[in-house]
Write an enzyme that holds these catalytic residues in place. Structure first.
Site, PDB file in Angstrom:
ATOM      1  N   ASP A  85       4.229  -6.493  -0.187  1.00 51.21           N
ATOM      2  CA  ASP A  85       4.384  -6.680  -1.849  1.00 51.21           C
ATOM      3  C   ASP A  85       5.917  -6.535  -2.228  1.00 51.21           C
ATOM      4  O   ASP A  85       6.433  -5.928  -1.628  1.00 51.21           O
ATOM      5  CB  ASP A  85       3.445  -5.829  -2.526  1.00 51.21           C
ATOM      6  CG  ASP A  85       3.670  -5.798  -3.988  1.00 51.21           C
ATOM      7  OD1 ASP A  85       3.659  -7.149  -4.508  1.00 51.21           O
ATOM      8  OD2 ASP A  85       3.509  -4.924  -4.618  1.00 51.21           O
ATOM      9  N   ASP A 131       1.254  -1.364  -2.882  1.00 51.18           N
ATOM     10  CA  ASP A 131       1.368  -0.074  -3.902  1.00 51.18           C
ATOM     11  C   ASP A 131       0.279  -0.496  -5.112  1.00 51.18           C
ATOM     12  O   ASP A 131       0.087   0.559  -5.703  1.00 51.18           O
ATOM     13  CB  ASP A 131       2.697   0.384  -4.107  1.00 51.18           C
ATOM     14  CG  ASP A 131       3.401  -0.427  -5.301  1.00 51.18           C
ATOM     15  OD1 ASP A 131       2.977  -1.744  -5.333  1.00 51.18           O
ATOM     16  OD2 ASP A 131       4.029   0.097  -6.224  1.00 51.18           O
ATOM     17  N   ASP A 142      -2.823  -5.622  -5.124  1.00 51.47           N
ATOM     18  CA  ASP A 142      -2.661  -5.627  -3.677  1.00 51.47           C
ATOM     19  C   ASP A 142      -4.103  -5.221  -3.034  1.00 51.47           C
ATOM     20  O   ASP A 142      -4.334  -5.352  -1.832  1.00 51.47           O
ATOM     21  CB  ASP A 142      -1.598  -4.645  -2.922  1.00 51.47           C
ATOM     22  CG  ASP A 142      -0.236  -4.978  -3.534  1.00 51.47           C
ATOM     23  OD1 ASP A 142      -0.073  -6.100  -3.815  1.00 51.47           O
ATOM     24  OD2 ASP A 142       0.436  -4.114  -4.160  1.00 51.47           O
TER      25      ASP A 142
END
Length: 846
Positions: A506, A705, A709
């Site tokens: 990410d 995080d 996700d």
């Protein structure tokens, strides 16, 4: 005559006025916390809070307190009380408590009943962050108890007490089984020492018989009760037409026990000690494995982590009523204020707000909403407030659907020890076939030795070493990783990590710092940076918006010694920016300043190339006007982590392919990808799209995080949550990195590959060992007693091999905190308000 009051020295609520020189307190709890703050040397906490309150802009709605105390009326809802009740007893509740970080927190909480009439006890389970309360509902309401906890710096949240009780019962039964097996094995060993001593020095026959019968009786609890999980697993495998790895263990334990029972009555050799100790050691191994799986969550738990427990319902007569968010119905109207999390999927009816949806979408910049726009449960109103119409609640919300996807993906994940399971099917079939063939062969040669040969084969071929080869290596690797700050919620994650071919990152908060920073500033003369900084600090003071926080950080580093200007009025324009008026003072004329986004203050023709460059690289432009004249343009963007480039090079050296999948703007994602040399990237991806992408990759790790996700982490072969991530991401990931930065990501993959090399070595040894000694047993060269002595030797060798090998470097990344730092005593956020003071740019209005 009304009694004089003064603000409480800790929480700011009205308190009886005392002596002029003495601080006043509204309750003994505030007095306790105030004393603790001063004893810890944190006296400046109150001075900092006062300065933050003094800087609050007019009309911000900020009280004199550090933060408005949340209402807890929803805890008095009968539905909630029934949900949290312990053992179905009224006046009891099991609640999740946030803010506990040390033994001092436990000490304080368990003494809070002394200051509230009707609260009988508060028992803390520090490991699970649970508090069990016992109170008299006729004397005090649960909401009042929760308010007291809030003033002491802790927040209480409802949990499903029945599900929690079931989990506690399962853990208790497992520990009881382990204790009984351990006691049985220990006593059998004591008796066996006497038998071994007697065999060497001579023992009368009747005493030998006595000790053999004593060992038989003492071994029964370990074999019958301790070994029950292995018998059940073996039987379940047979019913499913599968040769489970526990089948040889069950046959070895039962065969050894039956052979020893027969030998007890026929004056043969007994080995109750080996059988009982084997059961005890196997139970210890299973217990260690299960301890690593305690972060497993139900779908309800996941939703509770994201959606606030309470909501503010708007009644037909316009009054506001606090209620449980679970009690909301579709079509009802609710109110959300600045800094609050939205409790349901809804549509905006009135008002405007800036919504931080980064945890769900990955978009680093808050989005503006107005009447007619849809908002999602779990997002935060960072500026403004609005009235909403509920469209979906609980499991029907977007958050609920994400939680369902997480649980569905979790249910179909591969077994933790796939390598051992693949080998074990052939191994078990081979051992059983050899036992049958060996028994038939010896029946033809010497029928009197059939039973001893078969038992010796089953005992010495018991796949104890094979069963320990993987879990022991994984357990030691997890322990060493934990000392470095790499926490593995699943032992099987190490195997999956070693097989990963693609690492998918990410962007926001993972490859980048997760906070906006000013990258470039274009200032038009005669205004200079120092004067611009002073204006920004005055206009953006007290705002909790991420853009405002980034502007203040930039301005603080550039402001000069000129007298600070104070705005006479500040207007917050949700979705646009802020406008302020400065009266003439200190020789400076009256001025009007506006700071806002490009949609409001569009001066493309003036800033031309600088603005085009900012937009093309995914930066957020903020423009400044002074008296209707554009004077500055600042470009904001997230900053790449300083160790990202080196860490990614280490991953490339392992042969990994790197990719970025983000919900942020494609231009911003592309800029970061180009800076780090990553060719495979995509932006504007929904959580569902991320999950579908990861599900299609055969061997991929998702490193992120945010809540957005979490589904991708479960769909991937392994999920890694970086420090500072959303709690649901941490709880659903296989790995949690407790240290900041990406260096630990590289160490994680390197350590996983070293661990799998150790496991392969252990498996090779255990299979070779079984091959050699099974052959000797079939040849009749190893009897049952020798087999019982040799069998643990293979397990011990495997354990030593794992213990002496290096999987993860024990060196803990990052400097250790010294004892003099106050957070060592209280922990982050353990005193009300300290957490907001510790974060740069945190708004006290939240």
């Amino acid at each position: 005559m009304a009694r004089a009051t003064t603000p409480c020295a800790h929480c700011g609520l009205p308190a009886p006025a005392g002596a002029e020189s003495e601080p006043a307190f509204c309750c003994r709890g505030c007095r306790t916390v105030w004393d603790l703050v001063h004893e810890a040397g944190l006296d400046n906490y109150y001075a900092l809070r006062e300065r933050l309150d003094a800087h609050a802009p007019p009309g911000s709605g900020q009280s004199s307190q550090a933060a408005e105390a949340p209402a807890y009326a929803h805890l008095d809802d009968p539905t909630v009380l029934a949900q949290v009740r312990v053992d179905d007893r009224p006046g009891t509740a099991s609640l999740h408590c946030t803010g506990m970080h040390c033994a001092a927190c436990v000490w304080l909480i368990e003494r809070l009943p002394r200051v509230v009439d009707g609260l009988d006890s508060a028992r803390v389970d520090f490991g699970s962050a649970r508090v069990v309360l016992d109170w008299d509902p006729d004397v005090v309401a649960l909401s009042r108890v929760a308010a007291l906890f809030h003033r002491a710096g802790y927040e209480l949240h409802a949990v499903d007490a029945q599900a929690e009780q079931t989990r506690r019962d399962d853990r208790r039964r497992e520990l009881v089984r382990l204790a009984i097996a351990g006691a049985s094995a220990g006593n059998v060993m004591l008796v066996s020492f006497a038998l071994y001593a007697g065999a060497l020095s001579g023992m009368e026959a009747h005493w030998s018989r006595f000790f053999e019968f004593a060992a038989l009786i003492l071994a029964i609890p370990a074999v019958a009760y301790g070994g029950l999980p292995f018998y059940r697993a073996a039987w379940a495998g047979l019913r499913a037409r599968t040769l489970h790895i526990d089948l040889p263990i069950a046959l070895g334990v039962l065969g050894g026990f039956v052979a020893s029972v027969v030998a007890t009555f026929t004056s043969g050799e007994v080995y109750f000690d080996s059988v009982s100790v084997l059961v005890f050691l196997l139970l210890i191994g299973r217990h260690v494995q299960r301890r690593g799986q305690q972060w497993a969550l139900s779908q309800t738990d996941l939703i509770q982590l994201l959606v606030p427990a309470r909501a503010r319902r708007i009644l037909a007569d316009g009054r506001r009523e606090d209620c449980s968010s679970n009690a909301l119905a579709v079509g009802e109207h609710i109110e959300v204020r600045r800094g609050e999390r939205i409790p349901a999927d809804a549509q905006v009816l009135r008002g405007r707000a800036s919504i931080d949806a980064s945890s769900l979408t990955g978009e680093s910049t808050p989005v503006s909403v107005e009447p007619g726009d849809a908002v999602l449960a779990g997002t935060i109103a960072v500026d403004g407030g609005c009235e909403l119409e509920v469209r979906a609640v609980g499991a029907a919300t977007r958050v609920g659907s994400l939680a369902a996807r997480i649980m569905q993906a979790d249910a179909v994940r591969a077994p933790i020890q796939r390598a051992v399971d693949r080998i074990s099917g052939y191994f078990v079939a081979t051992v059983l076939s050899l036992a049958v063939l060996g028994g038939l062969a010896w029946w033809l040669v010497d029928p009197s030795r059939v039973f001893s040969v078969v038992v010796a084969l089953l005992v010495i071929s018991c796949p104890c070493a094979l069963g320990l080869a993987t879990p022991v290596a994984l357990a030691l690797a997890r322990a060493r990783a934990a000392r470095r700050g790499i926490l593995l919620a699943s032992a099987g994650a190490l195997e999956a990590l070693a097989k990963v071919e693609t690492a998918v990152f990410d962007k926001t908060g993972t490859l980048t710092e997760g906070a906006l920073e000013v990258h470039t500033a274009t200032v038009i003369a005669p205004l200079d940076e120092a004067e611009l900084a002073g204006l920004i600090l005055a206009v953006e003071r007290g705002s909790g918006h991420p853009v405002a926080q980034a502007l203040r950080r930039w301005a603080r580093a550039r402001v000069d010694a000129r007298p600070e200007r104070a705005a006479s009025s500040i207007e917050v324009l949700v979705g646009k920016g802020r406008a302020a008026v400065f009266d003439a003072a200190d020789g400076r004329p009256r001025a009007q300043v506006r700071i806002g986004n490009l949609a409001w203050l569009d001066h493309r023709e003036l800033f031309g190339d600088d603005l085009t460059q900012a937009l093309s690289t995914g930066k957020t432009p903020v423009l400044v006007e002074l008296d209707d004249r554009p004077v500055a343009m600042l470009a904001l963007a997230d900053t790449v982590r300083p160790d990202a480039a080196v860490a990614l090079d280490r991953l490339r050296a392992l042969g990994l392919q790197l990719a970025i999948r983000s919900g942020d703007h494609p231009a911003a994602v592309g800029a970061v990808a180009r800076e780090l040399g990553i060719e495979d990237f995509a932006g504007a991806m929904t959580p569902e799209a991320k999950a579908r992408t990861l599900a299609r990759l055969p061997a991929a790790a998702m490193i992120g995080d945010g809540v957005n996700d979490a589904p991708a982490m479960r769909a991937a072969s392994v999920g890694v949550a970086v420090r500072g991530g959303a709690e649901v991401a941490l709880r659903t990931a296989d790995v949690h990195l407790a240290e900041p930065g990406l260096a630990e990501v590289a160490e994680l993959f390197e350590g996983a590959r070293r661990t799998m090399a150790i496991i392969r070595r252990n498996l090779g040894f255990s299979l070779g060992y079984n091959l050699v000694f099974a052959s000797l047993a079939l040849a009749g060269l190893v009897g049952p007693l020798a087999a019982a002595l040799l069998m643990p030797a293979s397990s011990l060798t495997v354990v030593l091999s794992s213990a002496l090998s290096r999987s993860f470097d024990d060196r803990r990344a990052g400097a250790k905190r010294t004892r003099s730092e106050p957070r060592e005593l209280f922990g982050s956020g353990s005193i009300a308000g300290c957490d907001s003071l510790a974060r740069p740019g945190a708004s006290s209005a939240n």
